[in-house]
Design a protein around this motif. Structure first.
Motif, PDB file in Angstrom:
ATOM      1  N   PRO A  33      52.811  21.491 103.305  1.00  0.00           N
ATOM      2  CA  PRO A  33      52.035  21.826 102.109  1.00  0.00           C
ATOM      3  C   PRO A  33      52.725  21.365 100.813  1.00  0.00           C
ATOM      4  N   LEU A  34      54.036  21.474 100.767  1.00  0.00           N
ATOM      5  CA  LEU A  34      54.769  21.017  99.583  1.00  0.00           C
ATOM      6  C   LEU A  34      54.634  19.508  99.412  1.00  0.00           C
ATOM      7  N   GLU A  35      54.754  18.772 100.498  1.00  0.00           N
ATOM      8  CA  GLU A  35      54.644  17.311 100.420  1.00  0.00           C
ATOM      9  C   GLU A  35      53.232  16.874 100.018  1.00  0.00           C
ATOM     10  N   TYR A  36      52.199  17.541 100.560  1.00  0.00           N
ATOM     11  CA  TYR A  36      50.836  17.241 100.132  1.00  0.00           C
ATOM     12  C   TYR A  36      50.681  17.515  98.641  1.00  0.00           C
ATOM     13  N   SER A  37      51.272  18.592  98.172  1.00  0.00           N
ATOM     14  CA  SER A  37      51.169  18.956  96.757  1.00  0.00           C
ATOM     15  C   SER A  37      51.859  17.932  95.865  1.00  0.00           C
ATOM     16  N   CYS A  38      53.030  17.478  96.267  1.00  0.00           N
ATOM     17  CA  CYS A  38      53.720  16.429  95.500  1.00  0.00           C
ATOM     18  C   CYS A  38      52.879  15.161  95.462  1.00  0.00           C
ATOM     19  N   HIS A  39      52.260  14.840  96.586  1.00  0.00           N
ATOM     20  CA  HIS A  39      51.389  13.658  96.649  1.00  0.00           C
ATOM     21  C   HIS A  39      50.235  13.788  95.655  1.00  0.00           C
ATOM     22  N   VAL A  40      49.603  14.950  95.618  1.00  0.00           N
ATOM     23  CA  VAL A  40      48.485  15.182  94.709  1.00  0.00           C
ATOM     24  C   VAL A  40      48.930  15.026  93.256  1.00  0.00           C
ATOM     25  N   ARG A  41      50.095  15.571  92.937  1.00  0.00           N
ATOM     26  CA  ARG A  41      50.640  15.412  91.581  1.00  0.00           C
ATOM     27  C   ARG A  41      50.774  13.931  91.238  1.00  0.00           C
ATOM     28  N   ILE A  70      51.639  19.909  88.748  1.00  0.00           N
ATOM     29  CA  ILE A  70      50.241  19.651  89.123  1.00  0.00           C
ATOM     30  C   ILE A  70      49.323  20.076  87.980  1.00  0.00           C
ATOM     31  N   ALA A  71      49.589  21.234  87.405  1.00  0.00           N
ATOM     32  CA  ALA A  71      48.774  21.706  86.282  1.00  0.00           C
ATOM     33  C   ALA A  71      48.873  20.730  85.107  1.00  0.00           C
ATOM     34  N   GLU A 106      40.645  13.564  96.483  1.00  0.00           N
ATOM     35  CA  GLU A 106      42.034  13.724  96.931  1.00  0.00           C
ATOM     36  C   GLU A 106      42.473  15.184  96.824  1.00  0.00           C
ATOM     37  N   LEU A 107      42.181  15.822  95.698  1.00  0.00           N
ATOM     38  CA  LEU A 107      42.594  17.210  95.496  1.00  0.00           C
ATOM     39  C   LEU A 107      41.891  18.150  96.471  1.00  0.00           C
TER      40      LEU A 107
END
Length: 167
Positions: free
Chosen positions: A52-60, A107-108, A152-153
């Motif tokens: 989940p952290l890696e997906y979140s970094c990708h989204v950022r 991300i925000a 993507e998000l």
């Protein structure tokens, strides 16, 4: 692709004037996921699947890349973009070592920057053409970039929820 068979996202369904708000709303959902148990946030179910952290970094990183792509498309005629090397970024930027609370804030911030870019577009700017390289090189417009980024998000939030539920 018009409808994502996996997450159900429909390209073009959201009106232009709502894309920035929808992007910010989707980005806000990442904060609660990143506040989950640290072991869950860092866990990969398999070596091929991101945490989940890696997906979140990708989204950022996607949002930051897309903002730059939009601005280039507003200045240059039909620019072509190199890939963002998403898989390589996981290792290069050490996604697995980043602090979830910091990533949530980033991300925000990225969503705010990109939403402002979309919210400030004039009618003709939405139609500006570019050559987008994913999944295959194709002529797209800025509006498609907005929908694709929102996809993507939404899609990766579904990926994260699937991982967090599997515990």
């Amino acid at each position: 692709m018009t409808v994502c068979p996996e997450c159900g996202f429909t390209y073009g369904a959201a009106p232009r004037r709502e894309l920035g708000v929808m992007l910010s709303m989707a980005a806000a959902a990442y904060s609660s996921r990143l506040a989950a148990d640290p072991a869950s946030v860092h866990r990969r179910r398999s070596p091929e699947e991101w945490s989940p952290l890696e997906y979140s970094c990708h989204v950022r990183d996607v949002m930051l890349m897309q903002r730059d792509r939009v601005y280039v498309a507003l200045v240059e005629d039909e620019p072509t973009f190199k890939p963002m090397y998403r898989d390589e970024r996981v290792a290069f930027d050490r996604y697995d070592t980043q602090r979830p609370s910091v990533v949530a804030d980033q991300i925000a911030m990225a969503a705010d920057l990109l939403s402002r870019a979309f919210d400030g577009l004039e009618q003709a700017q939405w139609s500006r053409q570019l050559i987008y390289g994913f999944p295959d090189p194709a002529r797209r417009d800025v509006e498609w970039v907005a929908h694709h980024t929102l996809h993507e998000l939404v899609h990766h939030l579904m990926d994260i929820d699937r991982i967090l539920r599997s515990e």
